[in-house]
Design a protein around this motif. Structure first.
Motif, PDB file in Angstrom:
ATOM      1  N   UNK A 148       0.813  -1.208   0.000  1.00 43.68           N
ATOM      2  CA  UNK A 148       0.000   0.000   0.000  1.00 43.68           C
ATOM      3  C   UNK A 148       0.853   1.266   0.000  1.00 43.68           C
ATOM      4  N   UNK A 149       2.041   1.210   0.591  1.00 40.15           N
ATOM      5  CA  UNK A 149       2.828   2.423   0.799  1.00 40.15           C
ATOM      6  C   UNK A 149       4.013   2.577  -0.143  1.00 40.15           C
ATOM      7  N   UNK A 150       4.437   1.512  -0.779  1.00 40.98           N
ATOM      8  CA  UNK A 150       5.657   1.589  -1.590  1.00 40.98           C
ATOM      9  C   UNK A 150       5.612   0.528  -2.687  1.00 40.98           C
ATOM     10  N   UNK A 151       6.271   0.786  -3.807  1.00 35.08           N
ATOM     11  CA  UNK A 151       6.409  -0.194  -4.886  1.00 35.08           C
ATOM     12  C   UNK A 151       7.518  -1.168  -4.499  1.00 35.08           C
ATOM     13  N   UNK A 152       7.158  -2.375  -4.126  1.00 35.74           N
ATOM     14  CA  UNK A 152       8.142  -3.337  -3.635  1.00 35.74           C
ATOM     15  C   UNK A 152       9.155  -3.709  -4.717  1.00 35.74           C
ATOM     16  N   UNK A 153       8.727  -3.728  -5.967  1.00 37.01           N
ATOM     17  CA  UNK A 153       9.673  -4.036  -7.046  1.00 37.01           C
ATOM     18  C   UNK A 153      10.717  -2.923  -7.166  1.00 37.01           C
ATOM     19  N   UNK A 154      10.288  -1.676  -6.958  1.00 32.13           N
ATOM     20  CA  UNK A 154      11.237  -0.558  -6.998  1.00 32.13           C
ATOM     21  C   UNK A 154      12.256  -0.694  -5.873  1.00 32.13           C
ATOM     22  N   UNK A 155      11.815  -1.160  -4.715  1.00 36.21           N
ATOM     23  CA  UNK A 155      12.731  -1.367  -3.586  1.00 36.21           C
ATOM     24  C   UNK A 155      13.751  -2.447  -3.923  1.00 36.21           C
ATOM     25  N   UNK A 156      13.289  -3.543  -4.482  1.00 40.45           N
ATOM     26  CA  UNK A 156      14.202  -4.651  -4.831  1.00 40.45           C
ATOM     27  C   UNK A 156      15.248  -4.217  -5.855  1.00 40.45           C
ATOM     28  N   UNK A 157      14.830  -3.401  -6.794  1.00 43.88           N
ATOM     29  CA  UNK A 157      15.758  -2.992  -7.851  1.00 43.88           C
ATOM     30  C   UNK A 157      16.688  -1.872  -7.411  1.00 43.88           C
ATOM     31  N   UNK A 158      16.369  -1.225  -6.285  1.00 46.11           N
ATOM     32  CA  UNK A 158      17.178  -0.098  -5.810  1.00 46.11           C
ATOM     33  C   UNK A 158      17.493  -0.275  -4.328  1.00 46.11           C
ATOM     34  N   UNK A 159      17.832  -1.512  -3.948  1.00 45.28           N
ATOM     35  CA  UNK A 159      17.949  -1.859  -2.529  1.00 45.28           C
ATOM     36  C   UNK A 159      19.059  -1.084  -1.811  1.00 45.28           C
ATOM     37  N   UNK A 160      20.121  -0.679  -2.528  1.00 48.40           N
ATOM     38  CA  UNK A 160      21.244  -0.018  -1.857  1.00 48.40           C
ATOM     39  C   UNK A 160      20.882   1.341  -1.272  1.00 48.40           C
ATOM     40  N   UNK A 161      19.751   1.884  -1.708  1.00 49.00           N
ATOM     41  CA  UNK A 161      19.339   3.195  -1.208  1.00 49.00           C
ATOM     42  C   UNK A 161      18.525   3.105   0.082  1.00 49.00           C
ATOM     43  N   UNK A 162      18.244   1.885   0.544  1.00 49.63           N
ATOM     44  CA  UNK A 162      17.287   1.726   1.634  1.00 49.63           C
ATOM     45  C   UNK A 162      17.876   0.999   2.847  1.00 49.63           C
ATOM     46  N   UNK A 163      17.304   1.293   3.996  1.00 50.64           N
ATOM     47  CA  UNK A 163      17.526   0.525   5.221  1.00 50.64           C
ATOM     48  C   UNK A 163      16.166   0.022   5.689  1.00 50.64           C
ATOM     49  N   UNK A 182      18.816  -1.360  20.051  1.00 50.95           N
ATOM     50  CA  UNK A 182      20.110  -2.023  19.970  1.00 50.95           C
ATOM     51  C   UNK A 182      20.455  -2.488  18.573  1.00 50.95           C
ATOM     52  N   UNK A 183      19.911  -1.848  17.549  1.00 52.93           N
ATOM     53  CA  UNK A 183      20.179  -2.167  16.137  1.00 52.93           C
ATOM     54  C   UNK A 183      19.748  -3.584  15.760  1.00 52.93           C
ATOM     55  N   UNK A 184      18.825  -4.164  16.516  1.00 50.71           N
ATOM     56  CA  UNK A 184      18.341  -5.499  16.193  1.00 50.71           C
ATOM     57  C   UNK A 184      17.386  -5.457  15.011  1.00 50.71           C
ATOM     58  N   UNK A 185      17.475  -6.442  14.138  1.00 49.27           N
ATOM     59  CA  UNK A 185      16.586  -6.584  12.978  1.00 49.27           C
ATOM     60  C   UNK A 185      16.654  -5.389  12.037  1.00 49.27           C
ATOM     61  N   UNK A 186      17.834  -4.760  11.965  1.00 55.99           N
ATOM     62  CA  UNK A 186      18.050  -3.671  11.023  1.00 55.99           C
ATOM     63  C   UNK A 186      18.894  -4.201   9.858  1.00 55.99           C
ATOM     64  N   UNK A 187      18.445  -3.934   8.648  1.00 49.14           N
ATOM     65  CA  UNK A 187      19.134  -4.446   7.456  1.00 49.14           C
ATOM     66  C   UNK A 187      19.432  -3.309   6.492  1.00 49.14           C
ATOM     67  N   UNK A 188      20.691  -3.087   6.181  1.00 44.18           N
ATOM     68  CA  UNK A 188      21.091  -2.060   5.216  1.00 44.18           C
ATOM     69  C   UNK A 188      21.184  -2.707   3.839  1.00 44.18           C
ATOM     70  N   UNK A 189      20.575  -2.058   2.846  1.00 43.04           N
ATOM     71  CA  UNK A 189      20.589  -2.608   1.493  1.00 43.04           C
ATOM     72  C   UNK A 189      21.994  -2.811   0.957  1.00 43.04           C
ATOM     73  N   UNK A 190      22.915  -1.942   1.374  1.00 41.32           N
ATOM     74  CA  UNK A 190      24.310  -2.076   0.927  1.00 41.32           C
ATOM     75  C   UNK A 190      24.925  -3.375   1.422  1.00 41.32           C
TER      76      UNK A 190
END
Length: 334
Positions: A303-318, A326-334
């Protein structure tokens, strides 16, 4: 940097404040934290930038909290557990909206466009004792960030101006002790006692409310609490925490660091700052500041974001959970 939120529920209310010169050389860490030998040094320009960002952010967040407390319709833009909403709306009994905060910053040192207090203090102590630093400080003026006494003095000031003030007050630093940094709590307790206030470190589950006063496990009254327990832990231990909650409902104790602070620590705050209802009560300058400094944040769903756009541009996202610490369950696209 862009941020995605994975779920909706409360986050950590665990904040810190910095000021000037440290004192009371009490060792904290039994095992020294690991760090590089080369310390992080900031010049006056960086310090001024940090100060401006932190103070402006704090002013904006205070406005958001107060608007939430006074405008029921505004609360609908947040998705909170009903128990959490109740905690947020409990009476505060003092004026300071957000008395204790840590402002985290992604710093680009080319254009100036940010952990724990124990680690910061101990690493600083280890660096300042080296010959390299001694030589450096002979030709440069250096100054640390003081993290303990300044907050103790501020806490006492807030308490003295609260509805709960009494000259012979006892303080408690409260958490679920298996989750907290107990050694650090004990250092703060020493500082409180140096200022003439008895202070005990308590597990929230050991507190008892007798209908009029809140008692520690020794049966002694507590007049003010520095809340170190985070809101999601309170919800996890809801039944075991009812004595504290009942004492707050009856306004029997001062809770310095009210649950309303959760509003600005749940990651939903990033999305809320861009919401039209928020923009309406902020100034033009404050809205411009948000545009410059607050990462775009959306929920990770169709509903809030184009998931395909996220997959194709993952390095821009966290990807982050709305509710954790405590930084648990945090994933950096890089």
């Amino acid at each position: 940097m862009l941020t995605l939120l994975k779920n909706i529920s409360p986050l950590r209310d665990h904040l810190t404040e910095t000021s000037k010169a440290d004192a009371l050389p009490i060792p904290i860490c039994k095992t020294p934290p690991q760090s590089s030998f080369i310390p992080r040094l900031f010049n006056d320009e960086s310090w001024t930038t940090f100060k401006c960002i932190a103070e402006t952010t704090h002013a904006i967040l205070c406005k958001v909290i107060e608007h939430y407390l006074t405008h029921p319709s505004y609360r609908t833009i947040f998705s909170y557990d009903k128990r959490l909403e109740e905690l947020i709306l409990l009476p505060r009994g003092y004026e300071d909206t957000l008395p204790f905060a840590r402002i985290d910053v992604f710093l680009n040192e080319d254009d100036l466009g940010s952990a724990g207090m124990n680690e910061n203090r101990e690493i600083t102590n280890s660096i300042t004792s080296t010959e390299t630093f001694k030589r450096f400080s002979q030709i440069h003026q250096v100054e640390p960030c003081e993290l303990f006494e300044s907050w103790v003095l501020k806490f006492i000031d807030i308490f003295k101006r609260s509805n709960h003030y009494t000259p012979q007050a006892r303080f408690a630093i409260c958490d679920y002790l298996e989750c907290g940094v107990v050694d650090e709590f004990k250092v703060f307790a020493e500082y409180f006692m140096q200022q003439g206030f008895d202070c005990v470190v308590c597990d929230v589950r050991d507190l008892r409310f007798d209908g009029s006063v809140l008692l520690d496990k020794e049966g002694k009254q507590i007049n003010a609490i520095w809340r170190r327990c985070v809101t999601n832990d309170v919800l996890d231990f809801w039944d075991e925490s009812q004595d504290l909650i009942e004492a707050l409902r009856h306004e029997a104790v001062a809770l310095i660091g009210s649950f309303a602070g959760h509003i600005v620590h749940d990651k939903q705050i990033f999305e809320a700052l861009y919401h039209p209802e928020t923009k309406a009560f902020l100034t033009e300058e404050e809205n411009a500041f948000i545009e410059r400094h607050v990462p775009r944040t959306v929920f990770l769903n169709d509903q809030d974001i184009d998931l395909e756009e996220i997959r194709s541009n993952k390095d821009a996202w966290i990807i982050k959970p709305t509710d954790n610490y405590g930084a648990r369950d945090v994933y950096a696209g890089l």
